[in-house]
Design an enzyme around this catalytic site. Structure first.
Site, PDB file in Angstrom:
ATOM      1  N   ARG A 107       4.333 -17.722  -7.343  1.00  0.00           N
ATOM      2  CA  ARG A 107       5.135 -18.702  -6.581  1.00  0.00           C
ATOM      3  C   ARG A 107       5.229 -18.234  -5.135  1.00  0.00           C
ATOM      4  O   ARG A 107       5.781 -17.163  -4.865  1.00  0.00           O
ATOM      5  CB  ARG A 107       6.527 -18.816  -7.190  1.00  0.00           C
ATOM      6  CG  ARG A 107       7.465 -19.805  -6.492  1.00  0.00           C
ATOM      7  CD  ARG A 107       8.856 -19.743  -7.126  1.00  0.00           C
ATOM      8  NE  ARG A 107       8.809 -19.980  -8.556  1.00  0.00           N
ATOM      9  CZ  ARG A 107       9.806 -19.710  -9.401  1.00  0.00           C
ATOM     10  NH1 ARG A 107      10.932 -19.170  -8.947  1.00  0.00           N
ATOM     11  NH2 ARG A 107       9.682 -19.963 -10.688  1.00  0.00           N
ATOM     12  N   HIS A 128       8.359 -13.983  -9.108  1.00  0.00           N
ATOM     13  CA  HIS A 128       7.123 -14.763  -9.191  1.00  0.00           C
ATOM     14  C   HIS A 128       6.244 -14.552  -7.959  1.00  0.00           C
ATOM     15  O   HIS A 128       5.017 -14.613  -8.054  1.00  0.00           O
ATOM     16  CB  HIS A 128       7.458 -16.252  -9.304  1.00  0.00           C
ATOM     17  CG  HIS A 128       7.886 -16.692 -10.670  1.00  0.00           C
ATOM     18  ND1 HIS A 128       6.992 -17.070 -11.649  1.00  0.00           N
ATOM     19  CD2 HIS A 128       9.122 -16.833 -11.210  1.00  0.00           C
ATOM     20  CE1 HIS A 128       7.658 -17.431 -12.743  1.00  0.00           C
ATOM     21  NE2 HIS A 128       8.958 -17.292 -12.496  1.00  0.00           N
ATOM     22  N   ASP A 156       6.205 -18.175 -16.211  1.00  0.00           N
ATOM     23  CA  ASP A 156       7.085 -18.989 -17.050  1.00  0.00           C
ATOM     24  C   ASP A 156       6.200 -19.720 -18.043  1.00  0.00           C
ATOM     25  O   ASP A 156       5.243 -20.418 -17.641  1.00  0.00           O
ATOM     26  CB  ASP A 156       7.852 -20.022 -16.217  1.00  0.00           C
ATOM     27  CG  ASP A 156       8.842 -19.400 -15.248  1.00  0.00           C
ATOM     28  OD1 ASP A 156       9.215 -18.222 -15.445  1.00  0.00           O
ATOM     29  OD2 ASP A 156       9.247 -20.094 -14.303  1.00  0.00           O
ATOM     30  N   GLU A 160      16.511 -16.163 -19.342  1.00  0.00           N
ATOM     31  CA  GLU A 160      15.581 -17.287 -19.398  1.00  0.00           C
ATOM     32  C   GLU A 160      14.531 -17.027 -20.475  1.00  0.00           C
ATOM     33  O   GLU A 160      13.692 -16.139 -20.316  1.00  0.00           O
ATOM     34  CB  GLU A 160      14.894 -17.489 -18.035  1.00  0.00           C
ATOM     35  CG  GLU A 160      15.864 -17.804 -16.905  1.00  0.00           C
ATOM     36  CD  GLU A 160      15.172 -17.926 -15.551  1.00  0.00           C
ATOM     37  OE1 GLU A 160      13.964 -17.589 -15.450  1.00  0.00           O
ATOM     38  OE2 GLU A 160      15.827 -18.361 -14.597  1.00  0.00           O
ATOM     39  N   HIS A 206      10.759 -16.751 -19.166  1.00  0.00           N
ATOM     40  CA  HIS A 206      10.413 -15.939 -18.002  1.00  0.00           C
ATOM     41  C   HIS A 206       9.993 -14.530 -18.420  1.00  0.00           C
ATOM     42  O   HIS A 206      10.777 -13.796 -19.034  1.00  0.00           O
ATOM     43  CB  HIS A 206      11.645 -15.888 -17.089  1.00  0.00           C
ATOM     44  CG  HIS A 206      11.493 -15.087 -15.844  1.00  0.00           C
ATOM     45  ND1 HIS A 206      11.580 -15.638 -14.581  1.00  0.00           N
ATOM     46  CD2 HIS A 206      11.285 -13.758 -15.640  1.00  0.00           C
ATOM     47  CE1 HIS A 206      11.446 -14.697 -13.667  1.00  0.00           C
ATOM     48  NE2 HIS A 206      11.247 -13.541 -14.298  1.00  0.00           N
TER      49      HIS A 206
END
Length: 280
Positions: A118, A163, A170, A252, A255
């Site tokens: 990301r 990320h 994810d 999460e 994740h």
């Protein structure tokens, strides 16, 4: 026919399509080794270091549903830096996912990734959105019980993301043969991400108890309210990835970070595009 052979046959069409996309990717005919590429407007963009790869070139059977290139995410619009629906990771992380995929294929499942590398500009987009308390268009689905003013304090949004270092992903599990995910229609009625699977947005994943990016404590991997088949599905994902070197973020279920990270202290900002990994 063995279960593995059946699983591979179920994914054959998907794999062929993905490989065709790989072959036709921009710049695939000649990587230059440069650290930046020029866009059509003449603006140079940073490219990924050689240690980064497109997951499709390593594990083409893994399903990809990159949410942030679409408006179906908590922001409600395509996110800055996501130029193409592509998973990019450091090479060790991609190879580890390949090993995990082979384990799951033998059991009649496939991995599906929602987000991989990301860029920092995407994280900055999240931060700007979180500070705009008037924009709650996606609240009914992604954070129905969380006051938007608490997204930073509660840890849902931060100014840096693992990320951006390239070894975090994810993802979820899909039962084979995979059914197509229905299209998201902007403006459609939104259902809470923690609603029963038959009521919330259905994206062909096995039932994990919540949807992806659900800002709720029910998303905690070991939340005691998640039991039965949903808990078993989370544990299958967690144990399969742990076996190949991934560590789960407890808050999460989707994740995971591959350890040791190649770039533990570097936050990259090259865009998510084929150009970033083949035009360098």
């Amino acid at each position: 026919m063995t279960r593995l052979a059946s699983a591979l046959r179920a994914l054959a069409a998907t794999a062929a399509t993905l490989l065709a996309v790989t072959a036709a990717a921009p710049g695939a005919a000649g990587a230059t080794g440069t650290s930046a590429t020029s866009t059509g407007s003449g603006v140079s963009e940073p490219t990924a270091p050689d240690e980064f790869v497109a997951l499709r070139t390593v594990a083409p059977t893994i399903i990809q549903e990159i949410r942030y290139v679409t408006p179906h995410n908590f922001v409600g619009e395509p996110v800055d830096g996501y130029d193409q629906p592509l998973c990019i990771l450091t090479r060790p992380a991609a190879r580890a996912l390949q090993r995990a995929q082979w384990k799951l294929l033998r059991q009649g499942y496939s991995l599906k990734v929602y987000d991989c590398y990301r860029p920092q500009r995407a994280v900055d987009h999240f931060v700007r959105w979180a500070k705009d308390l008037q924009d709650e268009r996606m609240k009914p689905e992604f954070y129905p019980q969380v006051d938007k003013s608490r997204l930073f304090a509660d840890g849902y949004i931060a100014e840096k993301s693992g990320h951006s270092r390239g070894s975090t992903v994810d993802l979820t599990i899909v039962k084979l043969p995979a059914k197509p995910t229905r299209p998201y229609v902007p403006g459609e009625k939104l259902v809470p991400c923690y609603a029963p699977q038959g009521e919330r947005f259905r994206d062909n994943s096995v039932d994990m108890g919540t949807g992806y990016d659900c800002f709720d404590t029910l998303s905690h991997t070991d939340d005691p309210r998640i039991q039965g088949e949903r808990r078993a599905n989370r544990q299958l994902l967690k144990s399969t990835l742990a076996d190949v070197g991934f560590t789960n973020l407890p808050e999460e279920w989707w994740h995971f970070t591959h350890k040791p990270e190649l770039f533990p202290d570097t936050y990259f900002d090259f865009p998510v595009s084929w150009r970033s990994v083949v035009g360098r």
